[in-house]
Design a protein around this motif. Sequence first.
Motif, PDB file in Angstrom:
ATOM      1  N   ALA A 258      -3.672   4.748 -16.011  1.00 15.90           N
ATOM      2  CA  ALA A 258      -4.856   5.224 -15.400  1.00 15.90           C
ATOM      3  C   ALA A 258      -5.472   4.561 -14.110  1.00 15.90           C
ATOM      4  CB  ALA A 258      -6.235   5.070 -16.830  1.00 15.90           C
ATOM      5  N   THR A 259      -4.547   3.427 -14.123  1.00 17.60           N
ATOM      6  CA  THR A 259      -5.007   2.176 -12.605  1.00 17.60           C
ATOM      7  C   THR A 259      -4.318   2.797 -11.913  1.00 17.60           C
ATOM      8  OG1 THR A 259      -5.067   0.179 -12.218  1.00 17.60           O
ATOM      9  CG2 THR A 259      -3.084   1.031 -13.401  1.00 17.60           C
ATOM     10  N   PRO A 260      -5.910   2.871 -10.354  1.00 18.08           N
ATOM     11  CA  PRO A 260      -5.366   2.742  -9.283  1.00 18.08           C
ATOM     12  C   PRO A 260      -4.410   2.646  -8.460  1.00 18.08           C
ATOM     13  CG  PRO A 260      -7.561   2.030  -9.423  1.00 18.08           C
ATOM     14  CD  PRO A 260      -6.833   2.287 -10.575  1.00 18.08           C
ATOM     15  N   MET A 261      -4.407   1.615  -9.405  1.00 20.35           N
ATOM     16  CA  MET A 261      -2.890  -0.089  -7.975  1.00 20.35           C
ATOM     17  C   MET A 261      -1.552   0.918  -8.917  1.00 20.35           C
ATOM     18  SD  MET A 261      -2.354  -3.642  -9.034  1.00 20.35           S
ATOM     19  CE  MET A 261      -3.902  -3.967  -7.575  1.00 20.35           C
ATOM     20  N   PRO A 262      -1.322   1.095  -7.801  1.00 18.19           N
ATOM     21  CA  PRO A 262       0.633   1.593  -7.691  1.00 18.19           C
ATOM     22  C   PRO A 262       0.541   0.018  -9.078  1.00 18.19           C
ATOM     23  CG  PRO A 262       0.194   2.369  -5.818  1.00 18.19           C
ATOM     24  CD  PRO A 262      -0.634   1.205  -6.143  1.00 18.19           C
ATOM     25  N   ILE A 263       2.123   0.637  -9.654  1.00 16.87           N
ATOM     26  CA  ILE A 263       2.554  -0.381 -10.765  1.00 16.87           C
ATOM     27  C   ILE A 263       4.072   0.594 -10.579  1.00 16.87           C
ATOM     28  CG2 ILE A 263       2.978  -0.839 -12.441  1.00 16.87           C
ATOM     29  CD1 ILE A 263      -0.017  -0.965 -13.490  1.00 16.87           C
ATOM     30  N   ILE A 264       5.385  -0.402 -10.259  1.00 19.50           N
ATOM     31  CA  ILE A 264       6.118   0.089 -11.168  1.00 19.50           C
ATOM     32  C   ILE A 264       7.389  -0.817 -11.670  1.00 19.50           C
ATOM     33  CG2 ILE A 264       8.333   0.661  -9.998  1.00 19.50           C
ATOM     34  CD1 ILE A 264       7.054   1.699  -7.432  1.00 19.50           C
ATOM     35  N   ILE A 265       7.900  -0.561 -12.610  1.00 21.24           N
ATOM     36  CA  ILE A 265       9.064  -1.735 -13.136  1.00 21.24           C
ATOM     37  C   ILE A 265      10.447  -1.158 -13.692  1.00 21.24           C
ATOM     38  CG2 ILE A 265       8.706  -2.341 -15.946  1.00 21.24           C
ATOM     39  CD1 ILE A 265       6.133  -1.692 -16.528  1.00 21.24           C
ATOM     40  N   ALA A 280      -0.529   6.435  -9.364  1.00 28.25           N
ATOM     41  CA  ALA A 280      -0.682   6.068  -8.375  1.00 28.25           C
ATOM     42  C   ALA A 280       0.172   5.622  -7.627  1.00 28.25           C
ATOM     43  CB  ALA A 280      -2.085   4.345  -8.575  1.00 28.25           C
ATOM     44  N   ALA A 281       1.377   5.129  -8.041  1.00 28.04           N
ATOM     45  CA  ALA A 281       2.769   4.371  -7.096  1.00 28.04           C
ATOM     46  C   ALA A 281       3.442   5.544  -6.958  1.00 28.04           C
ATOM     47  CB  ALA A 281       3.067   3.481  -8.108  1.00 28.04           C
ATOM     48  N   LEU A 282       3.312   7.041  -8.165  1.00 28.25           N
ATOM     49  CA  LEU A 282       3.959   7.879  -7.559  1.00 28.25           C
ATOM     50  C   LEU A 282       3.169   8.970  -6.073  1.00 28.25           C
ATOM     51  CD1 LEU A 282       5.140   9.966 -11.263  1.00 28.25           C
ATOM     52  CD2 LEU A 282       6.536   8.875  -8.761  1.00 28.25           C
TER      53      LEU A 282
END
Lengths: 919, 191
Positions: A258-265, A280-282
């Motif tokens: 749900a967060t608008p900040m892109p996150i990649i693990i 967001a990251a996608l």
Amino acid sequence: MSKPPLSSIQRKLQLSFILTLGLAILVMGGVWISSNQSMLEHEAKQVLIARAEVIGLAAKPALLFSDKRLAQKLLDGLKGNKDIARLRLFSANGDVLADVATGNNGTKAQLVPFETKGFHIVGHHMELYEPIMKRGVPIGVIYIESNLDALSNSKRTSIITISLVMTSSLILALIIAMSLQKKITSPIVSLARLMRRASDQQDYSLRHSEVSDIREINDLLSGYNMMVRKVEEGFIATEHSQQQLRESEKRFRIIAEATPMPIIISRRDEQGSILFINQAALHLMAEGHPPEDLTGTTMLYQNPADRQQILAIVSAQGSLHSFELPLRKLDGSTVWVELTIVPVQFEDEQGMFGSFVDITERKLVQQTLANVNEELEKRVLDRTLALQEANRRLLASQEEIARAHDELQSTLDNMLDTYYRVAPDATLAWVSKSASSLLGYTLDEMKNMPMANIFADTNGLRSFRVAFAKSDGSLMNFETRLRRKDGSIIWVAASANMIRDTRGELSGIEGVLRDITTQIEAKEEKADMERRMAHVQRLESLGILAGGIAHDFNNLLSAILGNAELMRLKLHADSELEKEIGSITVSCERAADLCRQMLAYSGQGKTMVEPVNLSELVEETAQLLDVFVSKKATLDTDLDPVLPMVDADKTQLQQIVMNLITNASEAIGDVSGTISISTRRIGALASDLHSEYLEHTPLPGPYVCLEVRDSGCGMDEQTLQRIFDPFFSTKFTGRGLGMSAVLGIVRSHQGSIRIISQPGSGTTVRVYLPVSSVQDKVSLSAAGLKPVDAAAPTTDNRTTILLVDDERVVRSIVEAILQRMGYKVLTAENGHECIDTFRKYHKDIAVVLLDLTMPVMDGREAFEQLRHIDANVKVILSSGYSREEAFQQFKDISPAGFLQKPYLSKPLQQAIQNAIGRA
Amino acid sequence: MQMIRIARHYLSIGILLFTPTLAFALPEQSGQPIHPRASEYALEAAYIFNFIQFTEWPNKKRNMPVTVLVSGDDMVRGAMQRIATASDKSGRTRLRIDPCTDLTCLGRPQVLFIGSDQQAHLQQWLDSSKQLPILTVSDIPGFADKGGMIELIRRGDRLSFRINRKAIADSGLYVSAQLLQLGEIVDGESP
């Protein structure tokens, strides 16, 4: 090869017990048997030895007397002994005395050699050779051969016994071991069974309920129960944690998506395999592409080196924050991001949690700003260069100012005079360095110090203000007193100038202070010296006057006294004129005394210098003092009995004592009082000897001090100033010459005098006389003077005296006296006449009585010419002056005598006889 | 044990036997009147009796009595007689005590006691018995030095004896070393 099956603890314990016990018992048995064997053998040997000794003892008589029969009888008596196989008795030299074989399998007779001592075990026999001793000397040897049957039987018996004991012990030990191992292993086996079940069935609720009476077993069982309970609890907690983790992960996914900040693990592998990527990251990196196209984070880096750098930072610092770098989207475009990476554990994998923000727009703005800054910096640089040049010029001028200031400061600091500046509030605003040495304060102490602090008193400050106010703003050489830090007072000459500001108002005072203390002190000293000089000159002029008067008086007195003497000589002893002549003589003597005082004051008195003890002199004078001292005054003396001598005229010292006592008595007057006289020796300092009445202060050194103190009325300052003035007296009847004479005498003796007096407090007079260098009483006067009877007429009619004096009266009187004495007298009234007369009659003239002061030719010149005529001429000088004064003119020639006018007939006769006596 | 018994027998027999023998020799045992020196004679007799126990004569049969000639000293003879009577009664050594006043009574005795009153004839007695298997005993001082075999000597209140081994050896008699060790050996051969 498969591992052998595990053996149970029971079997192992059993085996261990059996082996251990068996081994122990075997070892014990073996040791026991071997020790028993040794013991048996030793015992058998000892028995054999004992037997041999007994036999030997019994056989001693036979051996001593070589009694074979007795010996044999003895041995035969032992035949029945089953243990003995053979007996043989040897003499000391080896001869057989007796021999018996018991037939118990003994050795054959011929095989028994002689030995002195020995023990052997041969086959089944023991052989013993035991010496038989008498008083330490062997007398024979007994040989005993014993079979080992008994020993063997003993050994067998002991082995059997031990074996039986060992076996029974072993069995007993096994039984005990079995029960013990069962006791130990049973709970352990049961525990093992339980643990296997728990692990097989994963059932950690199983507990061991048995209780053992062995503490360690109990601990093991309770420990197992505790451990299993904790494992069960741990499993429950782990299950619970895993449940929570799953729920947490689920929540994370919801939030991350749900967060608008892109996150990649991603993983930390080469490809950066993606474990999780949110929408967001996608959307940012792979819009329009399926997620599968994004195989790893590596492909997103525009510069591959950036990834290496990031990994290195994460490894070194543990995380990465706000790292700006360009990334490449899947569509090939570039996007600037601010990246934050934190290592995480994600789904049981070690990964890197990366979140990033699109900062492309910000970068554009930054670039624009950078361009603008660059332009600005260029302009600033140009301006800075211009300012630096201006600054350099300013610094140069400041250095110039500083240099000028330093020069001025140096000038002020090196000035002897002190420069000062006073603020409008009358405090010191600034002082030069010399102020410290002038006033004793440090520069810091004087800063802002009120001016009043440095003035000696308020009058000084007031005077300064008044003077400055009267001046037109510039005061020069104002003399005033200042007070130093140590309280001492100094004189300064101050100058002051007003300082006005730009508006013309008073902003302070500046000026210079010059130390004039030395000049002021010198001025005061000079004034003091002038005052003293004037006083001394006044005294000297008076002295000269008095001396001149005294001299003329002496001549007149000589005439009066001489006529009186003549009259006495011519008259009878009981003449009625004797009284009047006595009065004339006394009056003349008093007048002569007065003249002596005047001459003493003027320093011209007759002196006969000799070592004098002042203490003795005071004592001698004490008897006369009753006449002069008031009846109401008490006279106390404190005289030093070992007072050193002083070179002085005794008569003059006596005069000092009498004058001081007289004055003290007059000061006391008709009231009761005390006069104290003391003498002592002191090492006088200059301060002790300094007297305002003397123009020169004697040198410090050893002195004798005569002190006269009275409790009289004392003197005021005015009186003290004039006390030594001739003819000055506070007493109505005083003649005013006493103290003058004292001063003159002291001066002529190179002494000093000090007076301490205050009205109503009495007076103390101290006279200091230098100690004589000759402490033995030796008269310094001409030697050979002998007392002479008064005016005893001489019978020598051939002695001619030449009398030379310009005074007719003196000539006539002295001539008459001399003639009365029996002398022939020739007279002359001046030096010329003297020479002429002497030239004519020098062979007859014994003595020349020569006046010193004469017109035409004085006594000095006449004396010289007389000596030309006759080098041995005897000349007696006469004069109204003192001896020293007169003799000063005769330093290279010595008259035969001296008479000071007026003189009586006695001294005249004595002088003539002494002069004649020197012939 | 056996060894101890043997030792005791051979080492102490001489000393132990004297006392009971002495008891028999005393005249009160036989009911006779007591001479002032009776105990001395009895002691001497006891000693002689024990000498006999430790002596062996060649060719003497076991059951033959030992003839003891006593010359001169009737008191000793009397004591010897009493001992002989007691010994015979107890079944021990048989003795025959005969007096002997001169040399003619020397027949085949085994023991000859020469009394002190025969001192004047001592040498004759010795010469007569020389090299004969006769055990000569006397209390005459110097008896052993002169060739007698056993000399009784008095040292204070103790009685001891001196033995001439050579005389014994020459006579062919056997005297046990047990006796020899108790006396003083004459002729310088004492071990």
